[in-house]
Enzyme design. Structure first.
Site, PDB file in Angstrom:
ATOM      1  CE1 TYR A 162      -3.509  -2.627   0.641  1.00  0.00           C
ATOM      2  CE2 TYR A 162      -4.631  -0.602   1.245  1.00  0.00           C
ATOM      3  CZ  TYR A 162      -4.675  -1.931   0.892  1.00  0.00           C
ATOM      4  OH  TYR A 162      -5.887  -2.560   0.786  1.00  0.00           O
ATOM      5  CE  LYS A 210       1.499 -17.936  -2.015  1.00  0.00           C
ATOM      6  NZ  LYS A 210       0.565 -19.082  -2.020  1.00  0.00           N
ATOM      7  CG  ASP A 242      -2.457 -20.342  -0.488  1.00  0.00           C
ATOM      8  OD1 ASP A 242      -1.868 -20.283   0.618  1.00  0.00           O
ATOM      9  OD2 ASP A 242      -2.014 -21.017  -1.443  1.00  0.00           O
ATOM     10  CG  ASP A 266      -8.105  -4.594   1.926  1.00  0.00           C
ATOM     11  OD1 ASP A 266      -9.046  -4.093   2.566  1.00  0.00           O
ATOM     12  OD2 ASP A 266      -8.054  -4.624   0.678  1.00  0.00           O
ATOM     13  CG  ASP A 270     -13.775  -6.690   2.864  1.00  0.00           C
ATOM     14  OD1 ASP A 270     -13.468  -5.916   3.794  1.00  0.00           O
ATOM     15  OD2 ASP A 270     -14.259  -6.300   1.785  1.00  0.00           O
TER      16      ASP A 270
HETATM   17  C1  IPM Z   1     -10.305  -1.005   4.223  1.00  0.00           C
HETATM   18  C2  IPM Z   1     -10.586  -0.469   2.833  1.00  0.00           C
HETATM   19  C3  IPM Z   1      -9.414   0.403   2.409  1.00  0.00           C
HETATM   20  C4  IPM Z   1      -8.177  -0.458   2.387  1.00  0.00           C
HETATM   21  C5  IPM Z   1      -9.615   1.134   1.057  1.00  0.00           C
HETATM   22  C6  IPM Z   1     -10.862   1.980   1.040  1.00  0.00           C
HETATM   23  C7  IPM Z   1      -8.414   1.945   0.685  1.00  0.00           C
HETATM   24  O1  IPM Z   1     -10.814  -1.516   1.948  1.00  0.00           O
HETATM   25  O2  IPM Z   1     -10.169  -0.192   5.164  1.00  0.00           O
HETATM   26  O3  IPM Z   1     -10.223  -2.219   4.389  1.00  0.00           O
HETATM   27  O4  IPM Z   1      -7.905  -1.126   1.387  1.00  0.00           O
HETATM   28  O5  IPM Z   1      -7.460  -0.461   3.369  1.00  0.00           O
HETATM   29 MG    MG Z   2     -10.901  -3.422   2.867  1.00  0.00          MG
END
Ligand code: IPM
Ligand code: MG
Length: 377
Positions: A162, A210, A242, A266, A270
């Site tokens: 990032y 990884k 993975d 990240d 999710d």
């Molecule tokens: C998160 C989001 C952010 C990230 C984006 C919006 C840049 O997906 O906070 O997880 O990738 O960190």
């Molecule tokens: Mg995210």
């Protein structure tokens, strides 16, 4: 690199202490950053909720797309300064199709969020995943698979791909992934300290990398192994990313604390969020050095498709506000009250559309907010 908030933290930083709000300054100063899409609705709802549990001084600023529209940049220097000077920062979400672009020179809303993380030195992102009992049916996993899931994702937030060098040169593009031992060590300690405090049986850190392919992952694995020597009461295991993605849906209850680098975190957070039945339920805290203000935000994004319709789920932002009260302001009682009120509204059957099954009737943001406020004890 900024001097005050640069990457030169002492590696002995082990855990944040809540920022004390002194007697002379009883009203915590909160910066609200509603952002884009559903951000203003859910932050507005959270402001109502916060006013019901305490007295705060609020200031609001534009960030992300809203700031691009107003100032041509996703984060202004003034807003960053305001955040650094606050006791805590609550953010809604940034981004939306209006600002989507593949032009490398055009401003993007996400730069606002990344700028805040870097500029406030928020290297530790913590995302607790504990499906609410009332929502077990909403999980895409079978109840017997989800049973007992209670995990914490600790994501490194200011390094890796990032923030590495990136660029385009004709028909080539690159994003470099880089980590230093100091960066890995400080996030490793956050993970081990968290595992110790959570008191799992056994307390366990699963380090995700990884290492079979990436050099940064081998440095990660080596460093985690060394830091583990200081935490003999915490088990450490290593898992390839993975495999971790697969184990999270196959046996989520086996995890306690997951510690991982920025991009893996990240993605896995999710995935973990969905275990709870909706991305609309997951809060997060981004924390820096002890005593510095943290940033608290829901894990879901700006959901531009439902913005302005009054149907957004405010609960992840409520739970983020609870994390803010607990980790950022030393207001544990109020934090617990919010969490209990959210549980109680869910137990009473209130569901926003993202949580409702086909047979259930859904309520909007407004009604959910009032129900949570009414449930405060
Ligand atoms: C998160 C989001 C952010 C990230 C984006 C919006 C840049 O997906 O906070 O997880 O990738 O960190
Ligand atoms: Mg995210």
């Amino acid at each position: 690199m900024d001097e005050e908030y640069g990457d030169a933290y002492p590696v002995e930083v082990q855990w944040w202490r809540p920022r004390r709000v002194t007697a002379a300054d009883l009203r915590p100063r909160l910066v609200l950053l509603p952002g884009d899409g559903i951000g203003p609705e859910i932050v507005g709802a959270t402001r109502r909720l916060l006013q019901a549990v305490g007295e705060f001084e609020f200031t609001e600023h534009a960030v992300g797309g809203a700031s691009i529209d107003e100032h041509g940049t996703a984060l202004t220097e003034d807003v960053l300064e305001a955040c650094r000077g606050a006791d805590a920062v609550l953010l809604g979400a940034v981004g939306g199709p209006k600002w989507d672009t593949t032009d490398p020179d055009a401003p993007r809303p996400e730069q606002g969020l990344l700028g805040l993380r870097k500029g406030m030195g928020l290297y530790a992102n913590v995302r607790p995943v504990r499906p609410s009992p009332a929502l077990v049916e909403a999980s895409p996993l079978r109840p017997e698979v989800i049973a007992g899931t209670d995990l914490l994702v600790v994501r490194e937030l200011t390094g890796g791909i990032y923030f590495g060098a990136s660029g385009r040169d004709g028909d080539r593009a690159h994003d470099d992934c880089e980590y230093t031992v100091a960066e890995i060590e400080r996030i490793a300690r956050v993970g081990f300290e968290a595992a110790r405090r959570r008191g799992g049986d056994p307390a366990r850190v699963t380090s995700v990398d990884k290492a079979n392919v990436l050099e940064t992952s081998r440095l990660w694995r080596e460093t985690l192994g060394r830091v583990a020597g200081d935490y003999e009461d915490v088990e450490l295991d290593h898992m390839l990313v993975d495999n971790a993605a697969m184990q999270l849906v196959a046996r989520p209850a086996r995890f306690d604390v997951i510690v991982t680098e920025n991009m893996f975190g990240d993605i896995l957070s999710d995935e973990s969020a969905m275990l709870t039945g909706s991305l609309g339920m997951l809060p997060s805290a981004s924390l820096g050095v002890n005593g510095a203000p943290g940033l608290f935000e829901p894990v879901h994004g700006s959901a531009p498709d439902i913005a302005g319709q009054g149907i957004a789920n405010p609960l992840a932002t409520f739970l983020s506000a609870a994390m803010m009260l607990r980790h950022g302001l030393d207001m544990d009682t109020e934090a617990t009250a919010i969490e209990a009120a959210v549980d109680s509204a869910l137990e009473r059957g209130l569901r926003t559309p993202d949580l409702a099954s086909a047979e259930e009737e859904a309520v909007g943001n407004e009604e959910m907010t009032s129900a949570v406020i009414d449930s405060l004890e």
